[in-house]
Design a protein around this motif. Structure first.
Motif, PDB file in Angstrom:
ATOM      1  N   LEU A 242       0.922  -1.080  -0.015  1.00  0.00           N
ATOM      2  CA  LEU A 242      -0.425   0.082  -0.123  1.00  0.00           C
ATOM      3  C   LEU A 242       0.539   1.478   0.400  1.00  0.00           C
ATOM      4  CD1 LEU A 242      -2.914   0.282  -0.243  1.00  0.00           C
ATOM      5  CD2 LEU A 242      -2.690   0.801   2.450  1.00  0.00           C
ATOM      6  N   THR A 243       2.146   1.171   0.686  1.00  0.00           N
ATOM      7  CA  THR A 243       3.149   2.319   0.596  1.00  0.00           C
ATOM      8  C   THR A 243       4.035   2.018   0.313  1.00  0.00           C
ATOM      9  OG1 THR A 243       3.232   2.004   2.853  1.00  0.00           O
ATOM     10  CG2 THR A 243       1.640   3.400   2.286  1.00  0.00           C
ATOM     11  N   ASN A 275      -2.558  -3.869   2.278  1.00  0.00           N
ATOM     12  CA  ASN A 275      -3.734  -4.632   2.043  1.00  0.00           C
ATOM     13  C   ASN A 275      -3.596  -6.093   1.502  1.00  0.00           C
ATOM     14  OD1 ASN A 275      -3.256  -4.162  -0.394  1.00  0.00           O
ATOM     15  ND2 ASN A 275      -4.741  -1.860  -0.569  1.00  0.00           N
ATOM     16  N   GLU A 380       0.235  11.419   0.065  1.00  0.00           N
ATOM     17  CA  GLU A 380      -0.858  10.246  -1.546  1.00  0.00           C
ATOM     18  C   GLU A 380      -1.001   9.974  -0.061  1.00  0.00           C
ATOM     19  OE1 GLU A 380       0.093   9.886  -4.575  1.00  0.00           O
ATOM     20  OE2 GLU A 380      -0.653  11.651  -5.414  1.00  0.00           O
ATOM     21  N   ALA A 381       0.623   9.048   0.242  1.00  0.00           N
ATOM     22  CA  ALA A 381       0.678   8.260   1.207  1.00  0.00           C
ATOM     23  C   ALA A 381       0.081   7.835   2.461  1.00  0.00           C
ATOM     24  CB  ALA A 381       2.055   7.026   1.138  1.00  0.00           C
ATOM     25  N   GLU A 383      -2.798   9.552   3.123  1.00  0.00           N
ATOM     26  CA  GLU A 383      -4.392   9.019   2.759  1.00  0.00           C
ATOM     27  C   GLU A 383      -4.445   7.398   2.551  1.00  0.00           C
ATOM     28  OE1 GLU A 383      -7.661  11.185   2.237  1.00  0.00           O
ATOM     29  OE2 GLU A 383      -5.647  12.341   3.366  1.00  0.00           O
ATOM     30  N   ARG A 384      -2.996   6.577   1.960  1.00  0.00           N
ATOM     31  CA  ARG A 384      -4.085   5.395   1.587  1.00  0.00           C
ATOM     32  C   ARG A 384      -3.688   4.706   2.957  1.00  0.00           C
ATOM     33  NH1 ARG A 384      -0.361   6.308  -3.224  1.00  0.00           N
ATOM     34  NH2 ARG A 384       1.305   5.494  -1.659  1.00  0.00           N
ATOM     35  N   ASN A 387      -7.258   6.165   4.929  1.00  0.00           N
ATOM     36  CA  ASN A 387      -8.116   5.450   4.788  1.00  0.00           C
ATOM     37  C   ASN A 387      -8.857   3.603   4.673  1.00  0.00           C
ATOM     38  OD1 ASN A 387      -9.149   7.831   3.414  1.00  0.00           O
ATOM     39  ND2 ASN A 387      -7.787   7.816   1.674  1.00  0.00           N
ATOM     40  N   GLN A 388      -7.148   3.450   4.905  1.00  0.00           N
ATOM     41  CA  GLN A 388      -6.999   1.797   4.681  1.00  0.00           C
ATOM     42  C   GLN A 388      -7.561   1.506   6.430  1.00  0.00           C
ATOM     43  OE1 GLN A 388      -7.132  -1.137   2.722  1.00  0.00           O
ATOM     44  NE2 GLN A 388      -7.900  -2.682   4.959  1.00  0.00           N
TER      45      GLN A 388
END
Length: 660
Positions: A242-243, A275, A380-381, A383-384, A387-388
């Protein structure tokens, strides 16, 4: 008469020499079983690792021999074994025969081992004490020193020879003693796991495993991570994290308490979010911390603090929503920490957790600082991740609500079942053994109650002919107390959508409280009709029970045939004829079998309820559509179709008509 033992001054004694380990191995190794034997091996390996970490040697070889002996060979400086002026003894005595002796106690003021895995001075000596034999070969100062020990004692003298080729290192081979450990057969997989983990946290050091598979023949396997935990994390995360993996390092100085000495801590942490996979591993001074301790607490505090702060600052929470917890982060976090300190407090000698407060504080503070910067620089990372973590949190809360609701429903259901009028439960809670007999009327209930095995057989009476569930609509069906009570006792709910069955749960086969649902009615026309109505109800409300083979019919005998003191039971006209044929020429009596309620308990147990002698017919609708069609024809609204069927086939059942 047994003489009482005295407890006086002469009763106190102490273990000396090898007995300190041999008689109490669990104190040193945590166990006198295989786990303790494994830890003894790790103690010797730790010394080799410390040498490599100090910059001496890049190869450590561990050999597992077929006779279960173990050998660890390093390319270090070679353990000092010669005379020690300061102690007035040989160093080999101090290292291999003296607990709490070694070269790692004064780490802060010594250049030998700044960050050491083996700090307690126990490993070499304790393992030697716990061995059937131990052979030590040390190469240093241009000489080779050889020592041989047996059961904790030196055998012979130290042998010294000149080396033809100048090199250094230690080779130790020993056989764990079965008089000390209950099991010494350390599996090859344990060695692989330990050496792989050590390769992870000792960047650039090759750990070689040699397993003897035949006399003199070895299988070899190497473990190497050139860049340590950075390479390991990339391997764990795979190609689609994811990152992107991040690796942070720092050094700090501090104290566990104001009055305690200051020491150094080196932090090395690699992490990413995924994820697809989640894993957290902590190491300290190269030792894998199975139970974590200080670094695990630091990780939990720092990641929850930093992510929660980001969620609040960016209005990610809904109004009134609870904050995240570490399990929400853990579900998508891949993190490996490999830390070192010049002073370490392990929970015990097995080194599976550390308790240093300063390590926890330093790591927690460092991670918080770095994560806040990371979230700013990697929007961006961030945010991911946010959210996860929120997805994980909300999924967890939904699952928890569902679990609690299900538990509540199950509890309520069991309570209701226990209150259902005239329902008789059995004792066992083992669903794989429980059987429920659906019996015809109160008189049959009484007879079955006296003849059943109360351990695993429950009873549920139905009063008279129940509602025809093919002709009635759902609201009317669920107004029937007989039907709703029976479904509550079964426990599995109904396969009916909508609000019609508001008092009953949605169908879930896992909630069925019985391994067998046995329909038990009289063998006459009324009994057949009641049986058909019950089958119809099950077919319409929970057809899966029939399809999965949970529904049975208990056959009850139609005739009792008595000859002298012997009795036969016949379940059909054909069986009766066969018995009568066998008794030809003898005086016998044939009686129509009584109803279930009139049978004595012994007969009921023998013919209907004893798993060894009863006759159960499993209801298996091989063709569900055909079963539905026949049920609908005989019990549904198709009056003309039923009339035609009776006109065409009724003659086949004339002998079964119960007419006065």
């Amino acid at each position: 008469m047994t003489k009482k033992k005295t407890y006086d001054n002469d009763s106190i004694s102490s273990l000396k020499g090898a007995d300190r380990v041999r008689k109490r191995p669990g104190v040193i190794f945590g166990s006198d079983g295989l786990e303790g034997c494994e830890h003894a091996m790790f103690e010797i390996l730790s010394n080799a690792i410390d040498e490599a970490r100090a910059g001496y040697g890049r190869l450590i070889t561990v050999t597992r021999f077929a006779d279960l002996s173990i050998q660890v060979e390093d390319q270090g400086r070679g353990c000092p074994v010669d005379w020690n002026e300061k102690e007035g003894r040989y160093n080999w005595e101090l290292v291999f025969c003296e607990l709490y002796a070694g070269g790692k106690y004064d780490n802060e003021n010594s250049d030998n081992y700044e960050y050491s895995l083996g700090l307690n001075g126990l490993g070499s000596c304790a393992t030697q004490y716990a061995s059937r034999y131990m052979d030590v070969t040390v190469c240093r100062d241009g000489k080779e020193y050889r020592l041989h020990f047996e059961r904790g004692e030196i055998a012979g003298e130290m042998r010294v020879t000149e080396l033809k080729r100048r090199h250094t290192g230690s080779t130790i081979r020993w056989l764990p003693d079965l008089e000390v450990f209950t099991d010494i057969d350390i599996p090859a997989e344990y060695y692989r796991e330990v050496l792989r983990r050590q390769a992870v946290v000792n960047a650039g050091v090759t750990f070689r495993l040699r397993c003897e598979v035949a006399p003199g023949k070895f299988e070899t396997e190497d473990f190497l991570y050139e860049h340590g935990i950075r390479d390991y994390l990339a391997e764990l995360a795979g190609e689609d994290p994811l990152t992107e993996p991040v690796c942070w390092e720092t050094e700090r100085r501090g104290r566990d308490r104001v009055d305690k000495p200051e020491y150094k801590v080196k932090l090395n942490i690699a992490w990413c979010f995924s994820n697809r996979v989640h894993l957290i591993e902590h190491y300290h001074n190269s030792s894998f911390l199975e139970y974590g301790g200080s670094p695990d607490k630091a990780t939990r505090l720092a990641f929850v603090y930093a992510i929660d702060k980001y969620l609040k600052e960016n209005n990610k929470y809904t109004k009134g929503e609870s904050k995240i917890t570490f399990p929400d982060v853990q579900d998508c976090l891949v993190l490996v920490s490999s830390n070192f300190s010049t002073q370490t407090s392990y929970e015990n000698q097995t080194k599976k957790a550390i308790t240093n407060k300063f390590v926890q504080d330093a790591m927690s503070e460092f991670l918080r600082e770095q994560l806040q910067v990371y979230f700013i620089e990697n929007r961006e990372a961030a945010e991911r991740i946010a959210n996860q973590v929120l997805v994980n949190k909300r999924s967890r809360e939904t699952a928890e609500r569902t679990r609690l609701n299900t538990r509540k429903k199950l509890t309520e259901k069991i309570d209701i079942a226990n209150r259902v009028q005239k329902f008789v439960d059995c004792r066992t809670k083992d669903v794989s053994r429980r059987e429920i007999y659906i019996v015809e009327g109160d008189s049959a209930l009484g007879a079955c109650k006296q003849s059943r095995d109360a351990e695993f057989q429950g009873l549920m009476p139905v009063r008279g002919k129940i509602l025809n569930c093919l002709k009635a609509d759902y609201p009317r069906i669920f107004k029937s107390d007989v039907i709703t009570d029976l479904m509550k006792v079964l426990g599995c709910g109904v396969e009916v959508q909508g609000k019609a069955a508001k008092e009953l749960n949605q169908f879930d086969l896992n909630n069925l409280r019985w391994s067998k649902v046995v329909i038990c009615t009289d063998g006459d026309v009324d009994g057949f009709q009641i049986r058909t109505l019950i089958l119809t109800m099950l077919y319409r409300l929970c057809p899966t029970l029939i399809k999965e083979g949970y529904v049975y019919i208990a056959e009850t005998p139609l005739f009792e045939i008595t000859c002298k003191e012997k009795t036969w039971f016949a379940y059909s006209e054909k069986e009766k004829a066969e018995v009568v044929r066998q008794l030809e020429g003898k005086k016998y009596k044939v009686d129509r079998s009584k109803g279930l309620g009139e049978n004595d308990p012994e007969m009921m147990w023998l013919t209907t309820m004893n798993p060894e002698t009863r006759r159960l017919v499993k209801v298996l609708p091989d063709d569900a559509e055909e079963t539905a069609r026949v049920f609908d024809l005989l019990l549904g609204d198709n009056l003309s179709g039923r009339k035609d069927y009776i006109a065409e086939n009724g003659c086949r059942y004339l002998d079964m008509i119960d007419v006065g």
